[in-house]
Design a protein around this motif. Structure first.
Motif, short mmCIF file in Angstrom:
data_model
loop_
_atom_site.label_atom_id
_atom_site.label_comp_id
_atom_site.label_asym_id
_atom_site.label_seq_id
_atom_site.Cartn_x
_atom_site.Cartn_y
_atom_site.Cartn_z
N UNK A 161 0.99 -1.26 0.04
CA UNK A 161 0.00 0.05 0.05
C UNK A 161 0.81 1.27 0.07
N UNK A 162 0.34 2.36 -0.10
CA UNK A 162 0.77 3.49 -0.12
C UNK A 162 1.74 3.98 0.91
N UNK A 163 1.75 3.41 2.04
CA UNK A 163 2.49 3.43 3.20
C UNK A 163 3.96 3.42 3.03
N UNK A 164 4.22 2.38 2.20
CA UNK A 164 5.52 2.17 1.76
C UNK A 164 6.47 3.05 1.25
N UNK A 165 5.72 4.17 0.50
CA UNK A 165 6.38 5.19 -0.01
C UNK A 165 6.96 6.02 1.12
N UNK A 166 6.57 5.82 2.22
CA UNK A 166 7.28 6.71 3.36
C UNK A 166 8.73 6.17 3.70
N UNK A 167 8.74 4.75 3.65
CA UNK A 167 9.79 4.07 3.74
C UNK A 167 10.94 4.36 2.56
N UNK A 168 10.34 4.32 1.36
CA UNK A 168 11.33 4.59 0.15
C UNK A 168 11.82 6.14 0.16
N UNK A 169 10.99 7.01 0.95
CA UNK A 169 11.14 8.50 1.21
C UNK A 169 12.47 8.33 2.31
N UNK A 170 12.27 7.34 3.03
CA UNK A 170 13.12 7.53 4.21
C UNK A 170 14.67 6.96 3.52
N UNK A 171 14.58 5.90 2.74
CA UNK A 171 15.69 5.60 2.29
C UNK A 171 16.46 6.72 1.31
#
Length: 331
Positions: free
Chosen positions: A56-66
């Motif tokens: 889901x779109x919450x993974x984009x927060x992890x990608x942004x964190x990277x």
């Protein structure tokens, strides 16, 4: 006597009937939960047996964190110079005390474990382990989570180590010889970055998260019989390699023992944090299964439960088992 035989026959028929009913229900349950293989989805009874994507779109927060970690690492290493407080102290100590910083300087060709080997090992061994595991796990969700945990964790570990190196500015054991052999500003900065050990911290993170992953998949502590010793050995091999790499930093006169222990603490903390952030603990009933992020689209936080390569809802599977036990008691 005839009546007694009839009772025995009825008991045997009841056992056979009970066994047949149990097998039929088990087959129906597998057909209901599994369906066709779908790498992106999990199927849940509490979701009316519909496929629900784990992504889901919450993974984009992890990608942004990277991305943020990459920018932070580049900025830190290019802007923030190590403190020179310990170098100023070094200029005031006696010649006898300076001998503590006069160990031989070894370049890459002379070191037991060169830098080039470490970079290769940090990438090849964990990635190879994750890829090979997919031949059995066959889960894009699992592979996505471990790669994301590895990349974000490694960058976080590197950021902490580089930050502490510059904050403390401890001198290396070969500080004097380092300056004699390489007298550039770059090498002067390197000579003031003893604590914590980058090799030790990175080795502990890389091989500990690999060990966690292997423990979750192999679960040697839950099995008996053939292959037990092999699985235990396979799980612990990465950690032993990490300890060996760390010890070579002492024998190569690049770090003190305190530096190695400092790196281990940081690597252990980061590896534990990021692995258990994306996977269930090795001692959890769902050990080794990837976590699914909760959102408003989910009634519950779904958990991975491998059934013929698919992901099913753990709580639902547990409810089914309870219903099956209740039905058996009724029989």
């Amino acid at each position: 006597m005839v009546g007694f035989n009839n009772v025995l026959v009825q008991k045997e028929l009841k056992k056979v009937h009970k066994k047949e009913v149990k097998e039929i229900r088990k087959k129906e349950k597998n057909e209901k939960l599994c369906g066709k293989r779908h790498l992106f989805c999990c199927k849940c009874k509490c979701a009316d047996n519909k496929y629900i994507t784990w992504w889901n779109w919450f993974y984009f927060l992890d990608y942004f964190f990277v991305v943020l970690l990459i920018i932070s690492n580049i900025t830190l290493t290019s802007v923030y110079e190590p403190t020179d407080a310990f170098q100023q102290t070094f200029n005031r100590i006696s010649d006898t005390e300076k001998l503590e910083y006069n160990y031989p300087y070894l370049d890459d060709t002379e070191e037991v474990w060169p830098n080039s080997w470490s970079i290769l090992v940090y990438i090849v061994i964990p990635i190879f382990t994750f890829i090979v595991s997919q031949f059995w796990v066959q889960s894009l969700h699992d592979f996505h989570n471990i790669i994301l945990a590895y990349i974000s964790g490694f960058l976080s570990n590197l950021l902490f180590i580089e930050f502490f190196k510059r904050v403390f500015g401890f001198l290396r054991p070969n500080f004097i010889q380092h300056l004699i052999e390489r007298s550039t500003d770059d090498e002067l900065h390197q000579a003031r970055q003893s604590f914590p050990s980058g090799h030790s911290g990175n080795a502990m993170f890389v091989f500990l998260i690999t060990t966690f992953y292997l423990f979750g998949k192999l679960q040697p502590y839950r099995m008996k019989g053939d292959g037990l010793l092999f699985k235990w050995t396979l799980c612990w091999l990465p950690i032993l390699l990490g300890i060996y790499i760390s010890i070579t930093r002492i024998t190569d006169f690049a770090h003190y023992t305190r530096d190695v222990f400092g790196g281990w603490v940081i690597g252990f903390f980061i590896a534990s944090l990021f692995y258990h952030g994306f996977f269930y603990s090795s001692f959890n009933v769902l050990a080794g299964f990837p976590r699914i992020k909760s959102s408003k689209n989910f009634k519950d936080v779904f958990v991975g439960d491998a059934v013929e390569g698919n992901f099913c809802c753990g709580p639902c599977a547990e409810n089914d088992d309870e219903e099956e036990d209740d039905d058996e008691e009724d029989l």
